[in-house]
Design an enzyme around this catalytic site. Structure first.
Site, PDB file in Angstrom:
ATOM      1  N   HIS A   1      -7.286  -5.774  -0.964  1.00 31.40           N
ATOM      2  CA  HIS A   1      -6.092  -4.978  -0.701  1.00 31.40           C
ATOM      3  C   HIS A   1      -5.097  -5.661   0.236  1.00 31.40           C
ATOM      4  O   HIS A   1      -3.895  -5.594   0.025  1.00 31.40           O
ATOM      5  CB  HIS A   1      -6.511  -3.623  -0.119  1.00 31.40           C
ATOM      6  CG  HIS A   1      -5.403  -2.633  -0.039  1.00 31.40           C
ATOM      7  ND1 HIS A   1      -4.676  -2.222  -1.145  1.00 31.40           N
ATOM      8  CD2 HIS A   1      -4.877  -1.951   1.017  1.00 31.40           C
ATOM      9  CE1 HIS A   1      -3.767  -1.338  -0.772  1.00 31.40           C
ATOM     10  NE2 HIS A   1      -3.859  -1.154   0.531  1.00 31.40           N
TER      11      HIS A   1
ATOM     12  N   ASP B   1      -8.993  -5.548  -5.425  1.00 28.30           N
ATOM     13  CA  ASP B   1      -8.587  -4.447  -4.554  1.00 28.30           C
ATOM     14  C   ASP B   1      -9.359  -3.181  -4.944  1.00 28.30           C
ATOM     15  O   ASP B   1      -9.291  -2.729  -6.080  1.00 28.30           O
ATOM     16  CB  ASP B   1      -7.075  -4.225  -4.713  1.00 28.30           C
ATOM     17  CG  ASP B   1      -6.514  -3.212  -3.730  1.00 28.30           C
ATOM     18  OD1 ASP B   1      -7.299  -2.544  -3.026  1.00 28.30           O
ATOM     19  OD2 ASP B   1      -5.278  -3.082  -3.668  1.00 28.30           O
TER      20      ASP B   1
ATOM     21  N   SER C   1       0.844  -1.198   0.000  1.00 23.67           N
ATOM     22  CA  SER C   1       0.000   0.000   0.000  1.00 23.67           C
ATOM     23  C   SER C   1       0.882   1.251   0.000  1.00 23.67           C
ATOM     24  O   SER C   1       1.667   1.446  -0.907  1.00 23.67           O
ATOM     25  CB  SER C   1      -0.960  -0.039   1.192  1.00 23.67           C
ATOM     26  OG  SER C   1      -1.980   0.910   1.044  1.00 23.67           O
TER      27      SER C   1
END
Length: 798
Positions: A773, A741, A650
């Protein structure tokens, strides 16, 4: 499945081997008859086999979840249940178990736990909620398909007392975890309030004659349901969930009633029962009005504490209509709904004091007001009316304010991700909770009358500690470190000392089997330390709190100076990598690597000024902090500077791809899990577009957020993104992406990875079709870190 492949023979049948042998060697090595899976590097086959076997050893180790303690009339005895989970790779799910134990205490402050010989598997159970007395147990079994009902099982001693089947027409699945989770027994143990999906909304119906004006609830195989208008969801993990609503079940009759009067613009959660009052229920509600836009819509809420929310009170729907209060200005169904925190932008985790005099709650107003998705919490309380009448404005007072710039070694502020259902010591004024404190998790005691905050877990420990449950005035906790498996402890407050809040901690005999000798040896061969890193060339414009040192955790083996090193970066960016045990990181350092886990400025646990210094400076301040930390350990001769890799997910992937572009000679390999690579692309596809504006523009981003950014804004997004440095990248990079995601859509990583390939950089892309995610499905997590381990071995063993 790579593990299954690596464990089996890849030897081809004889007649195929003969045919292949007549071809040129280059063609023969690529022929599918040899059983080599797509994308597999032939030179790393043995590594896949050996590393997958080692990773399996770590996967087998169970994880400790929640715990519940039940007191008895005997002050020296109590009972406890502990939930445990374990990954089932073949089934691709986590299996949950309950362990029971008898707790015996002696006057000499020693305790013994007698564990039941076997755990009980909670197959198909979404939630386990004991009643206040511990004499009843609620098990929730959410429906697995559209035709099955949700089941609420009420268990008593040795028997199933009632089973309530709730049809889909009444409500959908219960919210058993996450932000909206809320399941609560009333004190009399006759009613259960909970949060579940609202009933399905009607949709247009069609048959071979066209649109059916008169819909039907009966199944008709000659017709079909249309889609209707799209309805906003709360984003990642909630995309297939309907609006959360409140319901109350009578456990004797089995009747379920919805709480009326809550508008669909509010999403309810975290419901609890109030002391005897006209308003029986208190809950949290999040508004569609996200505070950013003229036209309200829901934005992603998972990990996003910056969504405005408030506390509300409402009447029990089982009470007679005549008992419901009403006012001239607010009649009808909404008359029973009272907003308790009108002057606060955020209020959640409500808890009543045992005597019912205080309603205490946590607030993330710093996050809501600034726009940062997470920030330093504060604690507040409401004096609950003794007559139970909520008339006029209620006074909200501070208990723990937001800490802006902590003094050296002092309390850095609250960073609380959850509260026990009953977090009180016997004085009825002291709460026990877990919080981040720099790079550690600690246990705090907070006196809600005086506001005094004390650290309960050991002051001199770099381990992380979390509270599991309270046993009257004693604490059941779990402690671990990056090189130590989780271990349960029992805490006694020491009353024989002049120093306040001194606790003695006794290690509890573990019911878990010991890990394999290999894993035990690998853990024992490593050590860790928390290092303070001075800020490099701090600007005079920075507030004092942003000039304080940040931290990194250094994990090393016996020969760290000659070993390769992996730099590990957390996401967020407003989160933190604590010193607690991580199976994934243990697997990585078990390969012979040092780890440098960097909690750059902007991380939780270091005060609000340090956290708020990062928005507006991403891609520069955070990148410089990582390079400063790396330079710190290099100069002290702790690592081999010629063999350094970097991994992050991320925002950690954002940093990973920034670093290989801004410092192209520094890293010999990189791995990025669902990375933010191009903010210009992400802003139009993510469930949190406001994040892009806030992190690029700082606090001003909250004011300029729009669904239709101008060209100048998109240019700014591009310049702040890793893709703007892609022409300089040389580092071989592995990408691990979730096809579903919604937070950082798969297109972000794919675009960057394909651009690297176009430039001739060694690149590997693995997409997990069913994952989101976090890539946290057991098989995705397993294959993700297996491939990271093999990728790094390929480039760092040279």
């Amino acid at each position: 499945n790579l593990f299954l492949w690596a464990s089996s023979s890849a030897r081809a049948p004889t007649f195929l081997r003969r045919r292949v042998s007549r071809r040129p060697k280059a063609m023969a090595s690529a022929h599918p008859s040899q059983g080599l899976p797509s994308g597999m590097d032939p030179s790393m086959v043995d590594e896949y086999a050996s590393q997958s076997k080692l990773l399996q050893e770590f996967v087998k180790i169970p994880s400790i979840g929640k715990a519940w303690v039940f007191t008895s009339k005997d002050e020296n005895a109590s009972r406890a249940m502990v939930s445990v989970s374990q990954s089932d790779l073949l089934a691709n799910k986590k299996r949950s178990f309950l362990l029971n134990t008898h707790i015996s205490k002696s006057s000499s402050k020693s305790v013994s736990f007698q564990w039941s010989p076997f755990p009980v598997e909670m197959s198909g159970v979404s939630a386990v909620v004991p009643s206040p007395s511990g004499k009843k147990l609620l098990l929730v079994r959410n429906a697995e398909d559209d035709d099955s009902p949700t089941k609420l099982e009420i268990w008593g001693p040795c028997q199933l007392e009632n089973e309530i089947h709730v049809a889909r027409s009444v409500h959908g699945s219960l919210y058993a975890d996450g932000w909206f989770e809320g399941i609560s027994w009333n004190q009399e143990e006759t009613l259960i309030a909970y949060v579940a999906e609202e009933p399905p909304q009607p949709k247009p119906e069609f048959n071979d004659s066209g649109y059916k004006k008169e819909g039907s609830s009966q199944k008709d195989f000659r017709s079909w349901k249309g889609q209707g208008d799209i309805e906003d969801s709360w984003g990642e993990t909630y995309s297939n969930k309907r609006i959360p609503a409140l319901f109350v079940a009578n456990i004797s009759s089995g009747e379920v009633r919805a709480l009326k009067g809550i508008p669909r613009s509010l999403s309810a959660g975290q419901v609890i029962w109030a002391p005897s009052s006209s308003y029986s229920l208190v809950f949290v509600a999040w508004s569609d009005d996200n505070g950013f836009q003229e036209t309200p819509r829901k934005l992603g809420i998972k990990y996003c504490y910056n969504r405005p929310c408030a506390l509300y009170a409402a009447a029990d729907p089982f009470k007679e209509e005549a008992d419901k209060p009403s006012t001239d200005s607010n009649k009808g169904d909404t008359a029973a709904l009272v907003k308790l925190t009108a002057d606060l932008s955020s209020a959640f985790f409500p808890r009543f004091s045992p005597d019912g005099k205080y309603l205490v709650f946590i607030s993330a107003k710093s996050a809501v007001d600034s726009g940062a998705h997470n920030a330093t919490n504060s604690m507040h309380k409401i004096d609950w009316p003794t007559d139970g009448k909520l008339e006029g404005s209620l006074s909200v007072s501070d208990v723990v304010p937001t800490v802006m710039s902590p003094q050296d070694g002092c309390f850095p502020g609250m960073y609380c991700s959850g509260l026990l259902r009953f977090p009180w010591l016997s004085d009825g004024r002291t709460m026990i909770l877990s919080s981040a404190w720099g790079s550690k998790e600690v246990i705090l005691s907070i006196n809600v009358a005086s506001g005094e905050v004390s650290r309960v877990s050991p002051q001199d420990s770099d381990y992380s500690w979390n509270v599991l449950a309270l046993d009257n005035n004693n604490i059941l906790a779990v402690s671990s470190s990056l090189v130590t498996l989780p271990q349960m402890y029992y805490g006694f407050e020491d009353s024989h000392t002049d120093k306040p809040c001194q606790w003695d901690w006794q290690e509890i005999s573990s019911p878990f089997p010991k890990p394999s000798d290999k894993v035990s040896s690998l853990l024992a061969d490593h050590k860790f330390s928390v290092i303070k890193i001075p800020v490099s060339n701090p600007s005079d414009k920075l507030p004092d709190g942003a000039k304080l040192p940040f931290e990194a955790i250094f994990v090393s083996g016996k020969d760290s100076a000659s070993s390769p090193t992996i730099v590990v970066l957390h996401g967020g960016p407003h989160s933190v990598y604590p010193s607690s045990y991580s199976r994934s990181l243990a697997f990585l350092y078990a390969q012979g690597y040092n780890l440098l886990v960097v909690n750059y400025r902007g991380s939780l646990g270091f005060g609000e000024e340090a956290l708020q210094s990062l928005p507006g400076n991403i891609g520069s301040q955070d990148v410089n902090d990582v390079l400063t930390a790396l330079d710190f350990v290099k100069k002290r001769g702790l690592i081999d500077a010629s063999r350094v890799a970097v991994v992050g997910g991320s925002h950690g992937g954002f940093l990973t791809t920034h670093l290989i572009g801004q410092a192209p000679e520094t890293f010999v390999a990189a791995a990025a899990r669902n990375p933010v690579c191009n903010l210009q692309l992400m802003v139009g596809t993510t469930d949190i577009p406001d994040w892009c504006f806030l992190e690029v523009y700082g606090k001003e981003g909250k004011n300029c957020f729009t669904e239709s950014p101008l060209a100048d804004t998109l240019t700014q997004f591009y310049q702040k993104s890793p893709i703007s440095h892609i022409s300089k990248v040389k580092t071989p990079t592995l990408f691990l992406l979730g096809a579903k995601d919604l937070r950082v859509p798969v297109s972000n990583g794919l675009q960057y990875a394909r651009a690297l390939k176009e430039r001739g950089v060694d690149t590997k892309i693995i997409v997990f079709p069913e994952d989101i995610h976090g890539l946290d499905k057991p098989q995705s997590d397993f294959e993700s870190f297996l491939n990271i381990g093999v990728w790094f071995k390929k480039y760092m063993s040279k």
